[in-house]
Design an enzyme around this catalytic site. Structure first.
Site, PDB file in Angstrom:
ATOM      1  N   LEU A   1      -4.189   2.367  -8.068  1.00  0.00           N
ATOM      2  CA  LEU A   1      -2.839   2.002  -7.634  1.00  0.00           C
ATOM      3  C   LEU A   1      -2.869   1.584  -6.173  1.00  0.00           C
ATOM      4  CD1 LEU A   1      -0.481   4.634  -9.316  1.00  0.00           C
ATOM      5  CD2 LEU A   1      -1.462   2.531 -10.232  1.00  0.00           C
ATOM      6  N   SER A   2      -2.132   0.522  -5.871  1.00  0.00           N
ATOM      7  CA  SER A   2      -2.082  -0.002  -4.509  1.00  0.00           C
ATOM      8  C   SER A   2      -0.797  -0.801  -4.374  1.00  0.00           C
ATOM      9  CB  SER A   2      -3.279  -0.929  -4.259  1.00  0.00           C
ATOM     10  OG  SER A   2      -3.040  -1.742  -3.122  1.00  0.00           O
TER      11      SER A   2
ATOM     12  N   ARG B   1      -0.553  -3.415  -2.907  1.00  0.00           N
ATOM     13  CA  ARG B   1      -0.896  -4.842  -2.971  1.00  0.00           C
ATOM     14  C   ARG B   1      -1.053  -5.332  -4.410  1.00  0.00           C
ATOM     15  NH1 ARG B   1      -3.782  -3.571   2.281  1.00  0.00           N
ATOM     16  NH2 ARG B   1      -2.574  -4.732   3.810  1.00  0.00           N
TER      17      ARG B   1
ATOM     18  N   GLY C   1      -5.459   9.525   0.908  1.00  0.00           N
ATOM     19  CA  GLY C   1      -6.059   9.140  -0.366  1.00  0.00           C
ATOM     20  C   GLY C   1      -7.513   8.693  -0.206  1.00  0.00           C
ATOM     21  N   LYS C   2      -8.316   9.003  -1.238  1.00  0.00           N
ATOM     22  CA  LYS C   2      -9.725   8.592  -1.207  1.00  0.00           C
ATOM     23  C   LYS C   2      -9.903   7.120  -1.525  1.00  0.00           C
ATOM     24  CE  LYS C   2     -11.996  12.948  -2.219  1.00  0.00           C
ATOM     25  NZ  LYS C   2     -12.949  13.636  -3.104  1.00  0.00           N
TER      26      LYS C   2
ATOM     27  N   GLN D   1      -2.533  -2.315  12.724  1.00  0.00           N
ATOM     28  CA  GLN D   1      -3.685  -2.300  11.817  1.00  0.00           C
ATOM     29  C   GLN D   1      -3.784  -3.564  10.961  1.00  0.00           C
ATOM     30  OE1 GLN D   1      -2.085   1.371   9.875  1.00  0.00           O
ATOM     31  NE2 GLN D   1      -2.962   0.523   8.017  1.00  0.00           N
TER      32      GLN D   1
ATOM     33  N   GLY E   1       0.284   7.086  -6.579  1.00  0.00           N
ATOM     34  CA  GLY E   1      -0.794   7.542  -5.689  1.00  0.00           C
ATOM     35  C   GLY E   1      -0.218   8.287  -4.484  1.00  0.00           C
ATOM     36  N   HIS E   2       0.816   7.708  -3.885  1.00  0.00           N
ATOM     37  CA  HIS E   2       1.453   8.392  -2.741  1.00  0.00           C
ATOM     38  C   HIS E   2       2.089   9.704  -3.196  1.00  0.00           C
ATOM     39  CE1 HIS E   2       1.790   4.044  -1.442  1.00  0.00           C
ATOM     40  NE2 HIS E   2       1.220   4.573  -0.387  1.00  0.00           N
TER      41      HIS E   2
ATOM     42  N   GLN F   1     -11.240   4.763   5.719  1.00  0.00           N
ATOM     43  CA  GLN F   1     -10.139   5.265   6.561  1.00  0.00           C
ATOM     44  C   GLN F   1     -10.184   6.791   6.617  1.00  0.00           C
ATOM     45  OE1 GLN F   1      -5.912   3.830   6.496  1.00  0.00           O
ATOM     46  NE2 GLN F   1      -5.600   5.530   5.096  1.00  0.00           N
TER      47      GLN F   1
HETATM   48  O1  PAF Z   1      -3.143   4.383   4.369  1.00  0.00           O
HETATM   49  C1  PAF Z   1      -2.083   4.020   4.916  1.00  0.00           C
HETATM   50  O2  PAF Z   1      -1.040   3.891   4.274  1.00  0.00           O
HETATM   51  C2  PAF Z   1      -2.079   3.721   6.392  1.00  0.00           C
HETATM   52  O3  PAF Z   1      -3.288   3.164   6.802  1.00  0.00           O
HETATM   53  C3  PAF Z   1      -1.717   4.936   7.265  1.00  0.00           C
HETATM   54  C4  PAF Z   1      -2.728   6.054   7.124  1.00  0.00           C
HETATM   55  C5  PAF Z   1      -0.333   5.447   6.853  1.00  0.00           C
HETATM   56  C6  PAF Z   1      -1.674   4.524   8.736  1.00  0.00           C
HETATM   57  O4  PAF Z   1      -0.753   3.506   8.966  1.00  0.00           O
END
Ligand code: PAF
Length: 275
Positions: A181-182, A184, A144-145, A57, A32-33, A150
């Site tokens: 994908l995550s 976590r 990402g969506k 966060q 995903g990244h 966010q």
């Molecule tokens: O989506 C993320 O990985 C985080 O929330 C981000 C946008 C990098 C901010 O820490």
């Protein structure tokens, strides 16, 4: 790929001309990244990413300490996908003192859905993303969506604070069985991993019912919650909202269905936009 630990080093490197496309991350990278990085290449001459696990966060009972960190393999992946510069500051570089000036998202964007279950989360996200945008000064930012709320909050932050950044939302990348994908997902044990794609299938079913018409949205939400509970999940919400700002939909609004639920101790989120 150049790795910058300090703001000064990154700024010096980015002082040359060229359009900057930036994809911020918290590391522990997956496909995903990497899809964000590939989109970044299509949007800019210089591709910048960041890895920073942002304490602001995470709530007090969340997984900041155990959040997966895999810096060396992340660097190899970023290098392979053609990222030019990686900003990977230590906490003391980004937060040399407690952060007193913060970006507070609009309450109506913040207090709903994820924000209702994770108070302070989006304030932490907006604050770090504003700092990163000030440091990197990107022309385009790729997000990402999967983290739709966010994305919506960052779009609104950029618009209302007149930041000269074009925010691009990129499609969610899924496993073959549909699971988004995550980072976590790696907390799931084998039987939870088999169960996890139910979340996507449920959302896809709700999306199909909405597309075929004639259904009552609140009933679809309730039956989604019931299904998850029957299969051992602890759902926080299944919600059908308007895409623009995740508010309650009016007739004709483009819709999105979103859900968050715990499987064991792992909290998963997902969503599907409905054309
Ligand atoms: O989506 C993320 O990985 C985080 O929330 C981000 C946008 C990098 C901010 O820490």
């Amino acid at each position: 790929m150049y790795i910058h630990r300090s703001i000064a080093s990154l700024r010096a490197a980015l002082s040359t001309t060229g359009r900057i496309a930036f994809a911020p991350t918290m590391g522990n990278l997956h496909e995903g990244h990497l899809s964000l990085m590939r989109s970044a290449r299509a949007h800019g001459d210089i591709v910048v990413s960041s890895i920073f696990v942002n304490r602001l966060q995470f709530g007090p009972n969340e997984d900041f300490d155990r959040y997966p960190r895999s810096f060396d393999s992340d660097c190899a992946l970023l290098e392979a996908v053609g990222v030019d510069h990686l900003f990977a500051p230590n906490e003391s570089e980004l937060y040399p003192q407690p952060q007193r000036y913060n970006v507070a998202p609009a309450v109506e964007h913040d207090a709903i859905l994820e924000g209702a279950y994770r108070p302070g989360h989006f304030r932490g996200v907006a604050t770090v993303v504003a700092k990163l945008f000030n440091i990197v000064q990107p022309d385009t930012a790729l997000l990402g969506k999967k983290d739709y709320q966010q994305l919506m909050i960052i779009r609104n932050m950029v618009r209302e604070l007149n930041m000269p950044v074009d925010v691009v939302g990129c499609p969610t990348v899924r496993s073959e069985d549909g699971l988004a994908l995550s980072s976590r997902n790696q907390y799931l044990n084998a039987s939870q991993r088999r169960e996890a794609p139910r979340l996507y299938r449920l959302l896809a079913g709700i999306a199909a019912s909405i597309r075929s018409g004639g259904c009552i949205l609140s009933e679809l939400e309730q039956s989604g919650l019931d299904t998850l509970k029957e299969h051992g999940w602890m759902p926080d919400y299944v919600a059908i909202r308007r895409q623009e700002d995740l508010g309650e939909p009016a007739p004709g609004d483009p819709l999105i269905v979103l859900a968050a639920a715990r499987l064991g101790s792992t909290r998963l989120i997902d969503n599907i936009e409905i054309e």
